[in-house]
Motif scaffolding. Structure first.
Motif, short mmCIF file in Angstrom:
data_model
loop_
_atom_site.label_atom_id
_atom_site.label_comp_id
_atom_site.label_asym_id
_atom_site.label_seq_id
_atom_site.Cartn_x
_atom_site.Cartn_y
_atom_site.Cartn_z
N SER A 319 0.81 -1.23 0.00
CA SER A 319 0.00 0.00 0.00
C SER A 319 0.84 1.27 0.00
O SER A 319 0.48 2.27 0.63
CB SER A 319 -0.96 0.01 1.21
OG SER A 319 -1.78 -1.13 1.20
N TYR A 353 -7.24 0.78 -2.08
CA TYR A 353 -6.46 1.77 -1.33
C TYR A 353 -7.39 2.79 -0.68
O TYR A 353 -8.16 3.47 -1.36
CB TYR A 353 -5.46 2.47 -2.25
CG TYR A 353 -4.46 1.53 -2.85
CD1 TYR A 353 -3.49 0.90 -2.07
CD2 TYR A 353 -4.47 1.24 -4.22
CE1 TYR A 353 -2.57 0.03 -2.61
CE2 TYR A 353 -3.54 0.36 -4.78
CZ TYR A 353 -2.61 -0.24 -3.97
OH TYR A 353 -1.70 -1.11 -4.52
N ASN A 359 -5.48 0.06 3.57
CA ASN A 359 -6.19 -0.65 2.51
C ASN A 359 -7.44 -1.32 3.05
O ASN A 359 -7.76 -1.21 4.24
CB ASN A 359 -5.26 -1.68 1.86
CG ASN A 359 -4.70 -2.69 2.86
OD1 ASN A 359 -5.45 -3.32 3.61
ND2 ASN A 359 -3.37 -2.85 2.88
#
Length: 493
Positions: A319, A353, A359
């Motif tokens: 992420s 995201y 996330n």
């Protein structure tokens, strides 16, 4: 765990989760030829060769020992420079010596190991003559892209590689295997280790080891559901920095790379499915014909040593706003197959995201695989209606560097009109993000010089990047707009 260390079968009882291969080699194995340079996987001084049984033979790869966790090497053949010390030099060592390719010498062990594994994996036909080798010399540069020489001695190192062609040799009779006791012996020992190494999750109780390596998705799901705060790991190319740079001790890890069903990469109904354990090097090779734009991007991703261990799923799960692959995956409308226990669900990557390093994964949920539609080849449809895909990464160094911005675009043009367009960027926001405003303003339009000139203003509505050590906000904004304008011109041409 057990591994074959050079020519010695080695049994290690309950390694700590945070022990790196380099630390163990130097402190417990007393093998000091492998050097620590950067401890982040950037310089290659610690390069070793790691072999695993793959499709009926041993596949050998270069690996950064400083960020490879010891637990992940169960059942492998680890070769260090110490193992090359025989009564005569290996041809690679001799070539480096003949070309005076060692200066201060600190990086030399890493260069030797990277060249040896390149030598092992290069087809004999490529090295059959200097003329044949000249066409493939870039392969040497790629093999050495993760090895830095601070004395700037690259030219004699490359000359040493040139000297290795023409040379006739059989891979399985390489001098390396003479020192290891023969290729067949190595293969047999690895097979024995695979057969007799029990699953670390045959039972889940308080005796669960610090480093778990489940062999099935069911075992993985069970282990993660039982301890959802335990960190998952695959190649450890990012997580290991918490250990080497952050000086953190990690009590427990669950390694997904031994799950056989997560090692698959295949195409069904024009969709590519990539399991969580598939390395970037495998994706890079697999996409060469099917999705060359991905291969082009991955050639800029870190180094060969890193790509040999890092996974596509790991690059997503991390992420990070500057991860290289999400922009391309976003414009391909990729989806993620998530699993929690025995339950699975699918989510669009664009919805994954949520914020900086945040996330949509629930507690105990992991990414099983990535599913990405492939653009139909021109032979399957009229060229005027074909989707075109572009991607470009901008960084200070060509290889082994983090991007200032990474821009991807997919576009379909029919009768000079833009009928489909998706644009995504990394490094421009807190998450990899679509340029929705720019897309909306370009969709349905015929590209004219006037419309093209308005792209920077459109883009300013999508992104407000920051200044940092990699680039200023103004540079990011300008170069991203330039790339999109260039993509549009190329698509229309």
């Amino acid at each position: 765990m057990r591994l074959l260390l050079n020519q010695t079968a080695t049994h290690i009882i309950e390694p700590a989760a945070h022990t790196t291969l380099l630390q163990w080699l130097r402190e417990s194995g007393h093998l000091s030829a492998t050097k620590e340079g950067c401890a982040v996987g950037d310089c290659g001084a610690c390069t070793v060769i790691v072999g695993r049984i793959y499709q009926g033979s041993i596949a050998y790869q270069s690996v950064n020992a400083c960020i490879a966790l010891l637990g992940s090497l169960d059942g492998t053949h680890v070769i260090t420079l110490d193992g090359l010390q025989g009564h005569k030099l290996h041809p690679v060592q001799q070539a480096l010596l003949d070309c005076h390719a060692s200066q201060c010498g600190f990086c030399t062990p890493g260069f030797v190991m990277s060249l040896v594994v390149w030598w092992l994996n290069t087809k004999p036909s490529v090295l059959s003559s200097a003329k044949a080798f000249a066409k493939h010399r870039h392969g040497v540069e790629l093999a050495l892209s993760g090895n830095l020489c601070r004395c700037t001695g690259y030219q004699p190192i490359l000359l040493a590689a040139d000297q290795l062609a023409p040379m006739d040799r059989d891979r399985n009779e390489d001098p390396l295997f003479e020192l290891m006791g023969g290729y067949e012996r190595c293969f047999s020992q690895l097979q024995t280790m695979q057969v007799h190494t029990p699953s670390s999750l045959s039972s889940i109780d308080i005796q669960t080891p610090a480093y778990q390596s489940p062999s099935s998705v069911e075992e993985l799901a069970l282990a993660y559901e039982a301890a959802p705060n335990t960190r998952l790991v695959a190649g450890s190319t990012d997580l290991a920095l918490d250990i080497t740079q952050g000086l953190k001790s990690i009590n427990g890890l669950i390694d997904v790379s031994s799950v056989a069903s997560l090692q698959h990469i295949e195409v069904h109904n024009n969709q590519m499915h990539v399991g969580a354990g598939v390395s970037l090097s495998i994706v890079e090779a697999f996409c060469e014909q099917r999705l060359p734009v991905m291969t082009h991007l991955l050639a800029r991703f870190a180094s060969r040593q890193v790509r040999n261990r890092a996974t596509l799923v790991g690059n997503i799960a991390n992420s990070s706003p500057i991860a290289d692959t999400p922009p391309l995956l976003l414009v391909l409308d990729a989806k993620l197959l998530l699993q929690q226990g025995m339950n699975q669900r699918t989510i669009a990557l664009k919805d994954f995201y949520l914020g900086y390093k945040q996330n949509a994964l629930a507690l105990g949920e992991f990414i099983h695989s990535i599913i990405m539609p492939l653009p139909l080849p021109l032979i399957d449809q009229a060229p005027a209606k074909a989707m075109q895909v572009f991607v470009e990464k901008v960084s200070k160094r060509v290889e082994d560097d983090i991007s200032a911005t990474c821009v991807a675009m997919s576009i379909t043009i029919e009768d000079k009109m833009i009928t489909q367009i998706d644009i995504a960027c990394g490094g421009m926001a807190a998450i990899p993000k679509m340029a929705t405003n720019t897309q909306d303003q370009l969709l349905g339009k015929i590209l004219t010089p006037k419309l093209l000139s308005q792209v920077p203003a459109m883009l300013a509505q999508d992104y407000q990047p920051i200044d940092d050590m990699r680039a200023s906000a103004a540079y990011r904004q300008t170069v991203t707009a330039n790339l999109i304008q260039g993509f549009l011109k190329e698509a229309c041409a």
